[in-house]
Design an enzyme around this catalytic site. Structure first.
Site: not given
Ligand code: B3K
Ligand code: ZN
Length: 876
Positions: A124, A264, A300-301, A304
């Site tokens: 990403e 993170g 958080h992860e 997602h």
């Molecule tokens: N979705 C990723 C972030 C990716 C950043 C790319 N430059 C982490 C997060 O928001 O959970």
């Molecule tokens: Zn995120």
């Protein structure tokens, strides 16, 4: 530079081709990894035959290309720096692409790269195109299988998304593992990990009775630091089932920790990759704040998986669709497992210090931006934190049940799809039969709205009228703003400190003591009836909207609210407003006059210290002076050294005048209880260490020994670091700094804390020390955590030294940004935003900052990441 092309939201068109299946084979080698990709492709419906197929690809070496089994003649395709185009593509076909890549020299940490000798990916937003040619856009979703081949001794663990379906050995000590991901996904969620890793496993029993395996992979020697992260994953799974009815959808959930990582963590399907900072922790290496951070990043992860992976974004302009929503969800999780009040105050503080500044500066953008040069620059406080405030406002407007109905409809409609912020808003509106048309402006307009409040009490009629007026300053590219739909929560408090029941003029009976009125016009009045006496208004309770509230509170009213408001946020806010008013007044005073806080201020703090009914964590937050970065935003032509002087002298005065009270609270809380990361204890430690921080302002031998004692005797990093932080600002702190470095030389995350302490020190010579620490054996410009710990902390948190009048620190920052840009453009661009608020400081510093910005902008070969940040800053 002219080749840098902005991408526009309104230019979106659906993909011309779709990919249904991807079979990947990685033959892992340090500098020559071979990637074989087999794509099942078809033309999208409604697209003309003869439309070329344009795949994305960067820094790839094409070895071979076959269509339906036959090699493609070199005239049949075209390669540019960023694309591979096949002019004559049939309606459907199987494309087989073999590319070679060089992970060992990949310092951008995007695509496939190495860290501590292991392989990792980060895709990403647009990293997959550095792995193979592909339709690297989030609305192209495919089912992936991945086979990884690698040396068995160097890479015993081989991981990818989904389920492990096979493995075997090959000649030359190589082995293979095959993974199948049953869910279709965009390429940005692809992940691969290979290396020497050990695993901590646990399970979670779902409400439907399935057993999920949770696996945390780390480098050998770190297993004892994974227990908190494992527990966080288990709690997150239970919470999402309970609150949203959302279960995990694979049998195994994997987390892998890596020490070289741009941010993170990353939510790749079934295989989350985390910065070690958000996995590894035990009491003697991690602070309470670190444990807390692990809870929220793991949550958080994990969250997602539904808000981001099962339902993803149509295009990158919709990023806040998944990020704002997932931040909101992790904040709610943290509120439920800890203290809701503390969580809310901390989140609002971060929002107002950093996101409000972003919204007021040259990079201001709506949570759904309209254009970008480099998408990586848009992983901002606005997309994430303001985005989460916007999601929170749906809940405030619709109620918790209404919000849940909206979420259910959102998943019912869009599971398996790539969608837009409008789709989310439509689900919320339709599930609740609500009119959220005007609410769209929160997505399209940048800038922080100001809401000014006026109140009038009519004693005879016993009515109280609140008049709210909203406005929003121009932001780059948006001069005119239309009124926002703002939920505004308030309460009215009588003289005894009791909340009054609130009844609007058209209501038959009072309806609660905290009310949310809806401001939709530029100006609107709300009249409450049966108000028996002149109340004190408690405004914008719980920070019900991300706005700047303007209300002319007197000092007496603020002291009253600090002591009586039943809303914890508003109570803290009263203390914060009181301190802000004081600092601003003193700052603006003639520089020759003494800097002294009035007795009313000191006595309000004294009362707080003697209040043993309030949560100690809330008292700790109320006692902390506002951050200088937050204050800077409220002033113009700022002299940062004077601002630092004012803040410091108030801190010293509090320490002097409340010495006894601070010491008493410190001693009461410093009771030698063995460390546990657990709510009450965390709260007590936070108050204890705030008291210690004030006391450390006193130049007394007794305080020095108190600090050394805490440093020496602490059985945990929270207390040890708090003591060391104070010692670093005093004479003689060097010996403990050296002691600390000797003890933790082998622990990268602890050494990061050591770098940050010195980068943020108030003592003279901070810049010189930062410069010499660049040569410390534990420092590396290639490691983002190190850059953040030392350089970013200095430039962003140490306002006093970063803004030294000679401009040397500005020149230092520019030099490092240019150096970093060649290594890792994302990290360089992040750092470059330390110049964003250059127009806020007084003219001579402003000029110096501008010169450095120009120097960076004109540097040959600058990345588009950094160029976008500095050119926008210069346009301010
Ligand atoms: N979705 C990723 C972030 C990716 C950043 C790319 N430059 C982490 C997060 O928001 O959970
Ligand atoms: Zn995120």
């Amino acid at each position: 530079m002219s080749s840098r092309q902005a991408i526009h939201r309104l230019d979106y068109t659906p993909p011309s081709y779709l990919i249904d299946r991807v079979d990947l084979t990685f033959d892992l080698e340090d500098t020559q990894t071979k990637v074989t990709s087999r794509l099942i492709i078809r033309r999208n419906t409604g697209v003309d035959s003869g439309t070329p197929l344009v795949l994305h690809g960067e820094e790839l070496h094409l070895e071979s290309l076959k269509l339906d089994g036959a090699p493609l003649h070199s005239a049949a395709y075209q390669i540019s720096d960023t694309t591979l185009t096949i002019a004559q593509m049939p309606d459907d076909g199987i494309l087989e692409i073999v590319t070679k890549i060089d992970p060992a020299s990949n310092t951008s940490l995007m695509g496939l790269y190495q860290s501590s000798g292991n392989f990792f990916t980060q895709c990403e937003a647009e990293g997959f195109r550095k792995i193979t040619y592909y339709l690297d856009r989030p609305d192209v979703m495919a089912k992936f299988t991945t086979t990884i081949i690698a040396d068995k001794s160097r890479y015993p663990v081989l991981l990818s998304n989904g389920n492990r379906v096979g493995s075997g050995v090959l000649d030359k000590n190589r082995h293979w593992v095959k993974w199948v991901d049953p869910f279709k996904k965009p390429a940005y969620l692809f992940a691969l990990v290979a290396g020497k890793l050990v695993v901590l496993s646990g399970t979670h029993q779902t409400q439907s009775g399935r057993t999920i395996n949770i696996e945390i992979y780390v480098e050998p020697g770190n297993l004892d630091k994974c227990h908190h992260a494992l527990a966080a994953a288990q709690k997150s799974m239970a919470w999402d089932e309970e609150r949203y009815g959302l279960e995990y959808d694979l049998d195994t959930y994997m987390i892998v920790a890596v020490s070289d990582f741009n941010m993170g963590a990353m939510e790749n399907k079934g295989l989350n990759i985390f910065n070690t900072k958000f996995v590894l922790a035990k009491p003697d290496t991690a602070t309470d704040v670190d444990f807390d951070g692990i809870d929220s990043v793991v949550a958080h992860e994990y969250f997602h998986n539904w808000t981001g992976n099962r339902v993803t974004c149509r295009d990158w302009f919709q990023l806040s669709l998944k990020e704002g929503l997932t931040v909101y969800r992790d904040q709610e999780f943290s509120s439920d497992i800890g203290s809701r009040a503390v969580q809310r105050i901390s989140n609002v503080r971060a929002l107002r210090t950093s996101q409000f500044a972003e919204d007021a500066g040259p990079q201001a953008h709506p949570i759904r931006p309209d254009e970008y040069l480099e998408i990586n620059n848009f992983y901002t406080m606005t997309i994430y934190e303001k985005g989460s405030e916007v999601v929170r406002m749906y809940e405030t407007l619709l109620g918790r049940d209404g919000f849940r109905k909206g979420m259910d409809l959102y998943f019912k409609r869009h599971d398996g799809q790539a969608v837009t912020c409008d789709d989310f808003r439509a689900a919320m509106a339709d599930a609740n039969h609500a009119d959220l048309a005007q609410f769209e402006r929160w997505y399209s307009q940048a800038g922080t709205p100001r809401v000014s409040a006026h109140t009038a009490y009519n004693a005879e009629a016993q009515t109280y009228t609140l008049t709210l007026t909203q406005s929003c300053a121009a932001t780059p590219g948006q001069n005119e703003k239309l009124p926002f739909h703002i939920p505004f929560a308030l309460g009215l408090i009588d003289r005894r400190g009791q909340d009054l029941p609130l009844q609007l003029a058209d209501e038959a009976a009072p309806q609660g003591t905290t009310r949310v009125v809806q401001l939709r016009e530029a100006t609107q009045s709300f009249t409450f009836i049966n108000v028996p006496c002149l109340p004190t208004p408690s405004l914008l309770r719980d920070f019900s909207a991300p706005v700047i509230l303007e209300y002319d509170y007197s000092a007496d009213e603020l002291v009253f609210l600090m002591a009586n408001d039943s809303d914890a946020f508003a109570r803290w806010e009263a203390a914060n407003t009181f301190a802000c008013q004081l600092i601003k007044t003193l700052y603006q005073k003639d520089a020759t006059l003494p800097l002294a806080a009035p007795a009313s201020f000191i006595s309000a703090y004294k009362k707080l210290l003697s209040n043993d009914k309030l949560d100690p964590a809330l008292v700790a937050l109320m006692l902390q002076l506002p951050e200088d970065k937050y204050l800077l935003e409220q002033l113009n032509d700022v002299d940062p050294s004077r601002l630092a002087l004012v803040c410091h002298s108030i801190k010293q005065q509090i320490a002097r005048e409340l010495r006894q009270e601070l010491l008493a609270v410190y001693q009461k809380l410093n009771d030698g209880t063995p460390y546990r990361y657990e709510g009450d204890q965390v709260a007590r430690r936070s108050l204890k260490n705030v008291c210690l921080d004030y006391l450390s302002e006193l130049d007394e031998a007794m305080i020095s020994s108190l600090l050394s004692d805490q440093y020496r005797k602490a059985d945990n990093m929270t207390d040890r670091l708090a003591a060391l932080k104070a010692l670093v600002n005093r004479d003689g702190g060097e010996s403990q700094l050296a002691d600390f470095a000797a003890q933790w030389a082998d622990d990268a995350l602890v050494m990061d804390k050591w770098f940050t302490l010195q980068a943020t020190s108030r003592r003279q010579g901070a810049l010189n020390r930062v410069q010499s620490l660049l040569n410390h054996p534990a420092f590396s410009l290639k490691n983002p955590n190190k850059v953040r710990a030392l350089i970013t902390s200095f430039c962003v948190l140490n306002l006093q030294h970063f803004h030294a009048a000679d401009g040397y620190a500005y020149a230092f920052a520019a030099e490092k940004i240019i150096e970093l840009d060649a290594i890792n453009p994302q990290i360089a661009a992040r750092l470059a935003s330390c110049f964003n608020r250059w127009t806020k400081v007084e003219p001579s510093r402003r000029e110096l900052m501008k010169q450095e910005l120009e120097r960076i902008r004109d540097h040959q070969g600058l990345s588009s990441d950094t160029f976008e940040i500095v050119s926008k800053a210069l346009a301010a």
